[in-house]
Enzyme design. Sequence first.
Site, PDB file in Angstrom:
ATOM      1  N   ASN A   7       0.874  -1.175   0.000  1.00  0.00           N
ATOM      2  CA  ASN A   7       0.000   0.000   0.000  1.00  0.00           C
ATOM      3  C   ASN A   7       0.912   1.225   0.000  1.00  0.00           C
ATOM      4  OD1 ASN A   7      -1.799   2.024   0.405  1.00  0.00           O
ATOM      5  ND2 ASN A   7      -2.717   1.186   2.268  1.00  0.00           N
ATOM      6  N   ARG A  89      -2.463  -1.992  -3.629  1.00  0.00           N
ATOM      7  CA  ARG A  89      -3.702  -1.246  -3.413  1.00  0.00           C
ATOM      8  C   ARG A  89      -3.689  -0.003  -4.305  1.00  0.00           C
ATOM      9  NH1 ARG A  89      -5.040   3.188   0.945  1.00  0.00           N
ATOM     10  NH2 ARG A  89      -7.245   3.439   0.472  1.00  0.00           N
ATOM     11  N   HIS A 178     -13.054   2.657  -0.035  1.00  0.00           N
ATOM     12  CA  HIS A 178     -13.129   1.569   0.969  1.00  0.00           C
ATOM     13  C   HIS A 178     -13.806   0.319   0.382  1.00  0.00           C
ATOM     14  CE1 HIS A 178     -13.280   4.799   4.391  1.00  0.00           C
ATOM     15  NE2 HIS A 178     -12.032   4.351   4.266  1.00  0.00           N
ATOM     16  N   HIS A 206     -18.334   1.278   7.549  1.00  0.00           N
ATOM     17  CA  HIS A 206     -16.877   1.336   7.763  1.00  0.00           C
ATOM     18  C   HIS A 206     -16.601   2.646   8.500  1.00  0.00           C
ATOM     19  CE1 HIS A 206     -12.575   0.632   6.455  1.00  0.00           C
ATOM     20  NE2 HIS A 206     -12.549   1.895   6.857  1.00  0.00           N
ATOM     21  N   LEU A 207     -16.492   2.546   9.831  1.00  0.00           N
ATOM     22  CA  LEU A 207     -16.338   3.752  10.649  1.00  0.00           C
ATOM     23  C   LEU A 207     -14.937   3.797  11.239  1.00  0.00           C
ATOM     24  CD1 LEU A 207     -19.785   3.575  12.549  1.00  0.00           C
ATOM     25  CD2 LEU A 207     -19.287   4.620  10.326  1.00  0.00           C
ATOM     26  N   ARG A 239     -12.368  15.123   8.156  1.00  0.00           N
ATOM     27  CA  ARG A 239     -13.115  15.575   6.966  1.00  0.00           C
ATOM     28  C   ARG A 239     -14.536  15.955   7.362  1.00  0.00           C
ATOM     29  NH1 ARG A 239     -11.564  10.265   4.057  1.00  0.00           N
ATOM     30  NH2 ARG A 239      -9.356  10.596   3.690  1.00  0.00           N
ATOM     31  N   ASP A 280      -9.658  11.723  17.374  1.00  0.00           N
ATOM     32  CA  ASP A 280      -9.667  10.386  17.964  1.00  0.00           C
ATOM     33  C   ASP A 280     -10.959  10.192  18.763  1.00  0.00           C
ATOM     34  OD1 ASP A 280      -9.265   8.173  19.688  1.00  0.00           O
ATOM     35  OD2 ASP A 280      -7.104   8.393  19.463  1.00  0.00           O
ATOM     36  N   ARG A 282     -11.892   7.972  20.795  1.00  0.00           N
ATOM     37  CA  ARG A 282     -11.713   7.620  22.222  1.00  0.00           C
ATOM     38  C   ARG A 282     -11.550   8.875  23.064  1.00  0.00           C
ATOM     39  NH1 ARG A 282      -7.142   3.420  20.529  1.00  0.00           N
ATOM     40  NH2 ARG A 282      -6.912   5.105  19.064  1.00  0.00           N
ATOM     41  N   GLY A 328     -11.870   1.002  12.811  1.00  0.00           N
ATOM     42  CA  GLY A 328     -11.479   1.390  14.175  1.00  0.00           C
ATOM     43  C   GLY A 328     -12.643   1.667  15.120  1.00  0.00           C
ATOM     44  N   GLU A 331     -15.507  -1.373  14.933  1.00  0.00           N
ATOM     45  CA  GLU A 331     -15.136  -2.630  15.589  1.00  0.00           C
ATOM     46  C   GLU A 331     -14.990  -2.492  17.095  1.00  0.00           C
ATOM     47  OE1 GLU A 331     -11.520  -4.068  13.680  1.00  0.00           O
ATOM     48  OE2 GLU A 331     -12.416  -3.619  11.733  1.00  0.00           O
ATOM     49  N   GLU A 382      -8.291  -5.238   4.924  1.00  0.00           N
ATOM     50  CA  GLU A 382      -8.182  -4.850   3.521  1.00  0.00           C
ATOM     51  C   GLU A 382      -6.987  -5.514   2.848  1.00  0.00           C
ATOM     52  OE1 GLU A 382      -8.999  -0.904   5.167  1.00  0.00           O
ATOM     53  OE2 GLU A 382      -9.694  -0.355   3.170  1.00  0.00           O
TER      54      GLU A 382
HETATM   55  P1  ADP Z   1      -8.139   4.766   9.397  1.00  0.00           P
HETATM   56  O1  ADP Z   1      -7.746   3.369   8.949  1.00  0.00           O
HETATM   57  O2  ADP Z   1      -9.182   5.418   8.553  1.00  0.00           O
HETATM   58  O3  ADP Z   1      -6.983   5.653   9.710  1.00  0.00           O
HETATM   59  P2  ADP Z   1      -9.071   3.377  11.783  1.00  0.00           P
HETATM   60  O4  ADP Z   1      -9.937   2.334  11.155  1.00  0.00           O
HETATM   61  O5  ADP Z   1      -7.781   2.931  12.358  1.00  0.00           O
HETATM   62  O6  ADP Z   1      -8.870   4.606  10.815  1.00  0.00           O
HETATM   63  O7  ADP Z   1      -9.939   4.070  12.960  1.00  0.00           O
HETATM   64  C1  ADP Z   1      -9.453   5.114  13.736  1.00  0.00           C
HETATM   65  C2  ADP Z   1     -10.574   5.524  14.683  1.00  0.00           C
HETATM   66  O8  ADP Z   1     -10.935   4.385  15.476  1.00  0.00           O
HETATM   67  C3  ADP Z   1     -10.178   6.627  15.677  1.00  0.00           C
HETATM   68  O9  ADP Z   1     -11.238   7.549  15.798  1.00  0.00           O
HETATM   69  C4  ADP Z   1     -10.019   5.868  16.977  1.00  0.00           C
HETATM   70  O10 ADP Z   1     -10.351   6.663  18.073  1.00  0.00           O
HETATM   71  C5  ADP Z   1     -11.029   4.760  16.833  1.00  0.00           C
HETATM   72  N1  ADP Z   1     -10.664   3.630  17.698  1.00  0.00           N
HETATM   73  C6  ADP Z   1      -9.625   2.805  17.567  1.00  0.00           C
HETATM   74  N2  ADP Z   1      -9.584   1.917  18.587  1.00  0.00           N
HETATM   75  C7  ADP Z   1     -10.638   2.213  19.384  1.00  0.00           C
HETATM   76  C8  ADP Z   1     -11.156   1.673  20.602  1.00  0.00           C
HETATM   77  N3  ADP Z   1     -10.582   0.646  21.211  1.00  0.00           N
HETATM   78  N4  ADP Z   1     -12.266   2.238  21.113  1.00  0.00           N
HETATM   79  C9  ADP Z   1     -12.867   3.265  20.514  1.00  0.00           C
HETATM   80  N5  ADP Z   1     -12.433   3.827  19.357  1.00  0.00           N
HETATM   81  C10 ADP Z   1     -11.346   3.300  18.807  1.00  0.00           C
END
Ligand code: ADP
Length: 407
Positions: A7, A89, A178, A206-207, A239, A280, A282, A328, A331, A382
């Site tokens: 990638n 990719r 995605h 896909h969040l 975004r 983020d 979290r 992220g 899941e 992916e």
């Molecule tokens: P990308 O691949 O688009 O960069 P990810 O799929 O890694 O993004 O997702 C990142 C997002 O997932 C962030 O907002 C992060 O806070 C959230 N995230 C990752 N792990 C956790 C978790 N254990 N609990 C809650 N949110 C999480």
Amino acid sequence: MKILVINSGSSSIKFKLYDMDNESVMCKGLIEQIGSENSYAKIVTACGRTKERSAHIIDHAQGIDIMNELLFSSGVVKSLDDIDGVGHRVVQGADIFTDAILIDESVMKKIEELIPLAPLHNPAHLAGMKETLKLRPDIPNVAVFDTVFHQTMPKSSYMYALPLEFYEKYKIRKYGFHGTSHQFVSKAGAKILGIEYSKFSCITLHLGNGASIAAIKNGKCIDTTMGLTPLEGLMMGTRCGSIDPAIMPFLMRNANLSGEEVDNIMNKKSGLLAIGGTNDMREIEKRMDAGDENAKLAFDMFVLRVKKYIGSYIAILGQIDAIIFTAGIGENDARVREAVCNGLEIFGIKIDKDKNIEPRDEPRRIGATDTKIKIIIVPTDEELAIAQDTIRVINNLKYKKAIDDTD
Ligand code: ADP
């Protein structure tokens, strides 16, 4: 068969080597900050052995050389002869590519022609492809596109209500992104429920930091939230997602910003970051619990938009079997999942609050026993999906060659 997945981004190369006999990861690595003085390369093998390099890596060609050197020195492969194929990719395949494809000069030329639609990504992908092919032209290299899964959208979904010449002349339409993830998790969802994929209808969520939703009817995507670029649709980490398009010229006129500047703000300084102060999720929730009203607003805005798309996709899909959470946030974030499902009981979506908070890394069902539409979490992968597509293309070519040879 060993498949290397690459990638290649504008200043980075991520890679994973798979033993596809059992779909296990042999090693993964990354090369970061290509072109800067602080370039950095790292590989981690399946047994946890790590090797790192700090050097000035001037371009992608040198990055690929360092990736090979790390693959050899970590002992995962002895030479490139051990690798049976490379999957790349590619973010933007537009309407030219409707499936993954073996890379040759003509394919690279077409990917190059699509640079105006993906100015940051496609040049980086091409740099990676050119170097791997230069080193070993005999190893099959396959391009796997983020856009392919969405190519089944009907014209009424992918057209924008703009003058037709913009579509005809500049290819301005919705492409969606995605795609590998939406396809991977929807196929897994169909398997979990024991439904044939060609009869499976669902909404995939896909969040992640980048976020998108797809409406899938009988195994085919019929609509998705991202558009010509990944900016459209949901509110994301940085975004803004869909907004009134007139805001752009308004800002250009009244805030004295250039188109480039507004574009940069909408992609990199908006979304959760702009409203809640961090991208983020979290951290958003931590701040919200500590009484930060802007963090709460960011959370509520994010959830509201997801719910709105679920409602509108149910309206165009009619009957659906499942909604599937991934990436992220999808899941890992039970709170977002609960907030999204809250109030959707009217559609037959009913979450089981206990199952929802179980911390497990595997695909699982989190719907209540009487939920009509099943609710599933599927960790996305992916890279594995790219490796699977790469093998499929290689095997199809072998099959075709065998047929040709017998003719
Ligand atoms: P990308 O691949 O688009 O960069 P990810 O799929 O890694 O993004 O997702 C990142 C997002 O997932 C962030 O907002 C992060 O806070 C959230 N995230 C990752 N792990 C956790 C978790 N254990 N609990 C809650 N949110 C999480």
